[in-house]
Design a protein around this motif. Structure first.
Motif, PDB file in Angstrom:
ATOM      1  N   ASP A  41      -6.169  -0.308  -8.276  1.00 14.10           N
ATOM      2  CA  ASP A  41      -6.643   0.837  -7.489  1.00 14.10           C
ATOM      3  C   ASP A  41      -7.347   0.379  -6.213  1.00 14.10           C
ATOM      4  O   ASP A  41      -7.210   1.005  -5.151  1.00 14.10           O
ATOM      5  N   LYS A  42      -8.094  -0.713  -6.321  1.00  9.78           N
ATOM      6  CA  LYS A  42      -8.780  -1.241  -5.136  1.00  9.78           C
ATOM      7  C   LYS A  42      -7.765  -1.711  -4.097  1.00  9.78           C
ATOM      8  O   LYS A  42      -7.919  -1.464  -2.898  1.00  9.78           O
ATOM      9  N   GLY A  43      -6.708  -2.387  -4.558  1.00 10.65           N
ATOM     10  CA  GLY A  43      -5.663  -2.835  -3.642  1.00 10.65           C
ATOM     11  C   GLY A  43      -4.959  -1.673  -2.969  1.00 10.65           C
ATOM     12  O   GLY A  43      -4.729  -1.682  -1.751  1.00 10.65           O
ATOM     13  N   LEU A  44      -4.602  -0.660  -3.753  1.00 14.26           N
ATOM     14  CA  LEU A  44      -3.955   0.527  -3.187  1.00 14.26           C
ATOM     15  C   LEU A  44      -4.893   1.241  -2.219  1.00 14.26           C
ATOM     16  O   LEU A  44      -4.461   1.744  -1.171  1.00 14.26           O
ATOM     17  N   GLY A  45      -6.167   1.270  -2.564  1.00 12.32           N
ATOM     18  CA  GLY A  45      -7.147   1.898  -1.683  1.00 12.32           C
ATOM     19  C   GLY A  45      -7.229   1.200  -0.336  1.00 12.32           C
ATOM     20  O   GLY A  45      -7.343   1.851   0.709  1.00 12.32           O
ATOM     21  N   PHE A  46      -7.161  -0.135  -0.358  1.00  8.89           N
ATOM     22  CA  PHE A  46      -7.174  -0.899   0.898  1.00  8.89           C
ATOM     23  C   PHE A  46      -5.960  -0.536   1.745  1.00  8.89           C
ATOM     24  O   PHE A  46      -6.079  -0.288   2.957  1.00  8.89           O
ATOM     25  N   ILE A  47      -4.791  -0.487   1.127  1.00  7.34           N
ATOM     26  CA  ILE A  47      -3.557  -0.182   1.861  1.00  7.34           C
ATOM     27  C   ILE A  47      -3.625   1.216   2.459  1.00  7.34           C
ATOM     28  O   ILE A  47      -3.310   1.427   3.635  1.00  7.34           O
ATOM     29  N   LEU A  98       4.689   6.236   3.980  1.00  6.65           N
ATOM     30  CA  LEU A  98       4.441   4.840   3.627  1.00  6.65           C
ATOM     31  C   LEU A  98       3.579   4.737   2.370  1.00  6.65           C
ATOM     32  O   LEU A  98       3.824   3.888   1.501  1.00  6.65           O
ATOM     33  N   LYS A  99       2.573   5.592   2.268  1.00  2.00           N
ATOM     34  CA  LYS A  99       1.742   5.596   1.059  1.00  2.00           C
ATOM     35  C   LYS A  99       2.588   5.887  -0.175  1.00  2.00           C
ATOM     36  O   LYS A  99       2.364   5.313  -1.251  1.00  2.00           O
ATOM     37  N   GLY A 100       3.551   6.769  -0.008  1.00  3.20           N
ATOM     38  CA  GLY A 100       4.415   7.111  -1.134  1.00  3.20           C
ATOM     39  C   GLY A 100       5.333   5.982  -1.559  1.00  3.20           C
ATOM     40  O   GLY A 100       5.839   5.975  -2.689  1.00  3.20           O
ATOM     41  N   LEU A 101       5.547   5.010  -0.653  1.00  7.87           N
ATOM     42  CA  LEU A 101       6.404   3.872  -0.976  1.00  7.87           C
ATOM     43  C   LEU A 101       5.664   2.765  -1.729  1.00  7.87           C
ATOM     44  O   LEU A 101       6.295   1.865  -2.279  1.00  7.87           O
ATOM     45  N   VAL A 102       4.330   2.816  -1.719  1.00  2.35           N
ATOM     46  CA  VAL A 102       3.537   1.760  -2.362  1.00  2.35           C
ATOM     47  C   VAL A 102       3.003   2.267  -3.696  1.00  2.35           C
ATOM     48  O   VAL A 102       2.433   3.355  -3.776  1.00  2.35           O
ATOM     49  N   SER A 103       3.186   1.481  -4.726  1.00  2.00           N
ATOM     50  CA  SER A 103       2.679   1.847  -6.051  1.00  2.00           C
ATOM     51  C   SER A 103       2.058   0.621  -6.703  1.00  2.00           C
ATOM     52  O   SER A 103       2.215  -0.501  -6.221  1.00  2.00           O
ATOM     53  N   GLY A 104       1.349   0.846  -7.795  1.00  3.60           N
ATOM     54  CA  GLY A 104       0.695  -0.255  -8.489  1.00  3.60           C
ATOM     55  C   GLY A 104       0.769  -0.089  -9.991  1.00  3.60           C
ATOM     56  O   GLY A 104       0.969   1.018 -10.509  1.00  3.60           O
ATOM     57  N   SER A 105       0.610  -1.210 -10.685  1.00  5.65           N
ATOM     58  CA  SER A 105       0.705  -1.186 -12.141  1.00  5.65           C
ATOM     59  C   SER A 105      -0.031  -2.397 -12.707  1.00  5.65           C
ATOM     60  O   SER A 105      -0.288  -3.379 -12.002  1.00  5.65           O
ATOM     61  N   VAL A 106      -0.341  -2.317 -13.998  1.00  2.00           N
ATOM     62  CA  VAL A 106      -0.887  -3.483 -14.700  1.00  2.00           C
ATOM     63  C   VAL A 106       0.214  -4.195 -15.478  1.00  2.00           C
ATOM     64  O   VAL A 106      -0.032  -5.223 -16.118  1.00  2.00           O
ATOM     65  N   SER A 107       1.410  -3.666 -15.414  1.00  2.00           N
ATOM     66  CA  SER A 107       2.548  -4.254 -16.128  1.00  2.00           C
ATOM     67  C   SER A 107       3.549  -4.842 -15.136  1.00  2.00           C
ATOM     68  O   SER A 107       3.917  -4.196 -14.150  1.00  2.00           O
ATOM     69  N   LYS A 108       3.986  -6.058 -15.415  1.00  2.00           N
ATOM     70  CA  LYS A 108       4.966  -6.700 -14.545  1.00  2.00           C
ATOM     71  C   LYS A 108       6.382  -6.148 -14.760  1.00  2.00           C
ATOM     72  O   LYS A 108       7.320  -6.561 -14.065  1.00  2.00           O
TER      73      LYS A 108
END
Length: 710
Positions: free
Chosen positions: A383-389, A410-420
């Motif tokens: 969440d911190k990484g996404l917040g920076f972006i 662009l925000k919609g193109l970036v996502s994050g996860s705890v799973s690889k």
């Protein structure tokens, strides 16, 4: 029919290979039936070949403007407008042509022919317009400044006066006209601050905001709307106002603003350590001397300054750095495989969500406009990484660099996860985790378990072995080093690290990706520290060693000032981070031994939480606090600044000689390119290897020059 420009014809013989930018006239009928002569500057080559200004180009432009002046006198035309081929007004002077001029008299000739042509544009007898449809740098922007009115495309990028960076002055009227058009404060940004900050430029939106352009129009209909606007100016239905303009000749307050801006410029040049280069000081000198005089009188000063600077070693060194290295070798990298082997990248994975990883994700999404996914060990970090972006995209919107709807996309193109598992359909997956080999190997084991067999894996390591990272992979041939520099958005270099197993397809894809990211890639062999960190840490290490051995901190830190580096070694260590610098040094020491001495004093600072050696002294200066000194121990063999400078030069010559002997890069030019783009090595020094040749270090240490032919 004779022309005033015939006297300059001799210049064309001095530059026989000039790619001429032609002046092409098209008559446009305006709504009231009058005629606007549209002059298009076009070298009639494809869009990858920018238009430039050499002697033949300027002579042809001057003669064409003479002809249009006669048409204006006869009432045949009511106005003239200058524009360029798609993407360019003009990219500036042809520096190769300028560098080919061997004498001050020849330099005076090309300086004067530009002034003569631009003077006609400025006073044609009918109103003149510049339609800035794209790149307008140096003499290209000065064409626009010489016109009476200007429009700019919303899509235009690359507008500026970079002469202070290149080694010249904006000597075709820019130094006089720009501050009077947009005010001295904004002119200082464009003529001094932007050039000395990694040669930045502005875009069309910014040009309109500061008053450089009188109107701005969408790119798709730019010329058509510019012509309509010009017609409205001519018939009086549009009144042009310039609230940012300044008049130091008649307004004392404006003259004071000019002098204050010039003084601020001198402080800036000193702070950026550019005082060793003559051009920035000369820009400010000519600007200041122009207060209270006319533009033709300023032109005399500008011609004198240009002809003088063209013969300086700093300008010729800059041409080597900028033209031969950045523009030519950087675009045709040595050892790069055939570009047709490159695979498309439609989704990117970034392992990590820290500052470096978040910067990488931001770069990928803004430049590629493809889905980007980041992962980390817990949701809070993601969440911190996404917040920076998201925050960085919002800043771009606030600064007018990005539309709000584009930022949302662009925000919609970036996502994050705890799973690889999210990397299962990624084409390119890069890790940016802690700089520890075991950690990176574990990351790649986990990524390989979910990634497609044809996905490319990349490491952003700054010094560790890519080969070692690949040892336990099922498909080691798909791993490549892809080393960015911090800050990612600013630093233009990527070191593409080829491990023994890396395939041509993987390396070609890395080069294509770097190009799409608007970075310059250099192919390097998998050797500890690659190029930039190895050379830079050798330099920093010599200074650190001298300090540890008893040299005064100020003497040690400023011994290299004659090099004109962007910051002193101790300041750089604080910016990079002492732990990072120490960690890379440890890697280099493990491979190369005592050439990279590990500083116990630096480790003491790290262990005690000291972030940097220098601290503010409360009086605008800096000092080493006593509590910091109390942590350190020193030897009793101090060096003078002269001794340390020579020793550092010799150390650099030794390290680069060894690096080349090992085949880390194809040649000394690649070392020069890496240091310019990855470490901020000053352009005016002409690359680090020519510099070491000039000061004698190459021959003292290696028995030969890096460039025997120069």
């Amino acid at each position: 029919m004779s022309s005033a420009f015939d006297q300059y014809q001799y210049l064309t013989a001095l530059v026989p290979n000039e790619i001429v930018t032609h002046s092409l006239i098209t008559d446009v009928t305006l709504p009231n039936g009058s005629t606007l002569a549209l002059l298009t500057l076009d070298n009639q080559l494809d869009g990858s070949k920018p238009t430039t200004l050499g002697p033949a180009t300027l002579i042809e432009l001057g003669k064409m403007l003479e002809a249009q002046r006669e048409r204006a006198r006869s009432g045949e035309i009511a106005a003239l407008a200058v524009t360029g081929k798609p993407g360019y007004l003009v990219a500036g002077a042809d520096l190769t042509s300028v560098a080919a001029l061997k004498t001050e008299a020849e330099g005076r000739g090309i300086a004067q022919v530009g002034h003569d042509a631009y003077a006609i544009l400025n006073d044609l007898g009918v109103p003149t317009f510049a339609f800035i449809n794209g790149v307008a740098l140096g003499g290209g922007l000065e064409i626009a400044l010489a016109a009476n009115y200007r429009t700019v495309s919303e899509r235009a990028k690359g507008l500026g006066l970079p002469e202070a960076f290149i080694g010249l002055v904006p000597g075709w009227g820019g130094v006089y006209r720009l501050p009077r058009l947009i005010g001295p404060e904004a002119a200082l940004e464009i003529m001094i601050k932007n050039p000395l900050n990694n040669n930045r430029s502005i875009d069309g939106t910014k040009a309109f905001e500061v008053g450089l352009a009188d109107a701005i129009f969408p790119a798709d209909t730019f010329v058509e709307q510019s012509i309509q606007w010009a017609a409205s100016v001519l018939d009086g239905s549009v009144a042009v106002e310039r609230p940012n303009s300044a008049d130091p000749e008649s307004k004392d307050d404006d003259a004071a603003r000019f002098r204050a801006s010039i003084a601020a410029g001198r402080d800036f040049v000193k702070a950026k350590n550019w005082s060793v280069a003559p051009a920035p000081a000369k820009v400010l000198e000519v600007w200041e001397a122009g207060i209270g005089i006319t533009q033709p009188e300023s032109a005399v000063l500008e011609v004198n300054a240009l002809s003088e600077l063209m013969q300086t070693p700093q300008f010729k060194s800059t041409v080597y750095s900028f033209v031969e290295l950045v523009q030519k070798r950087g675009k045709r990298p040595a050892g790069a495989p055939d570009a047709s082997l490159a695979k498309p990248i439609n989704k990117v994975g970034v392992v990590g969500a820290g500052l470096m990883a978040s910067q990488l994700a931001l770069l990928f999404v803004t430049q590629l406009r493809v889905p980007v996914v980041i992962t980390d060990m817990d949701q809070a970090r993601v969440d911190k990484g996404l917040g920076f972006i998201h925050a960085e995209l919002d800043k771009s919107v606030a600064k007018g660099r990005l539309k709000a709807d584009a930022a949302s996309q662009l925000k919609g193109l970036v996502s994050g996860s705890v799973s690889k598992d999210v990397y299962a359909d990624a084409d390119f997956i890069i890790e940016a985790v802690f700089e520890e080999l075991s950690v990176k190997k574990q990351v790649f084991a986990e990524v390989e378990a979910v990634a497609r067999p044809d996905a490319i894996l990349a490491t952003n390591t700054s010094s560790l072995s890519v080969t070692a990272m690949a040892e336990d992979l099922k498909n080691p041939e798909r791993l490549v080093g892809f080393h960015f520099f911090n800050p990612v958005a600013v630093m233009p270099l990527v070191e593409v690290v080829r491990a023994p197993a890396s395939t041509d397809e993987v390396i070609a894809t890395a080069f294509a990706l770097a190009k799409n990211l608007r970075k310059t890639a250099v192919l390097v062999k998998d050797a500890t520290g690659f190029v930039v960190n190895r050379v830079l840490l050798r330099l920093m290490g010599e200074v650190s060693n001298a300090f540890d051995d008893g040299t005064d901190a100020a003497v040690a830190d400023h011994a290299l000032d004659p090099m004109g580096l962007p910051m002193t070694p101790f300041t750089l260590a604080g910016v990079v981070g002492l732990p990072v610098a120490q960690h890379v040094t440890e890697s280099l020491h493990a491979t190369f031994g005592d050439r990279f001495r590990i500083s116990t004093n630096q480790q003491q600072l790290i262990d005690n939480g000291v972030k940097a050696l220098w601290a503010p002294d409360g009086n605008g200066g800096q000092h080493v606090p006593q509590e910091t000194l109390d942590l350190l121990t020193f030897g009793d063999t101090p060096s003078t600044s002269e001794e340390l400078l020579t020793r550092t030069q010799d150390a650099l010559a030794e390290e680069i000689g060894l690096l080349l002997d090992e085949g880390v890069v194809a040649g000394p030019e690649d070392v020069d390119l890496c240091m310019i783009l990855g470490a901020g090595w000053p352009m005016h020094l002409g690359g680090i290897t020519p510099y070491l040749d000039r000061v004698g270090a190459s021959e003292r240490v290696n028995g030969k020059k890096f460039h025997p032919e120069r």
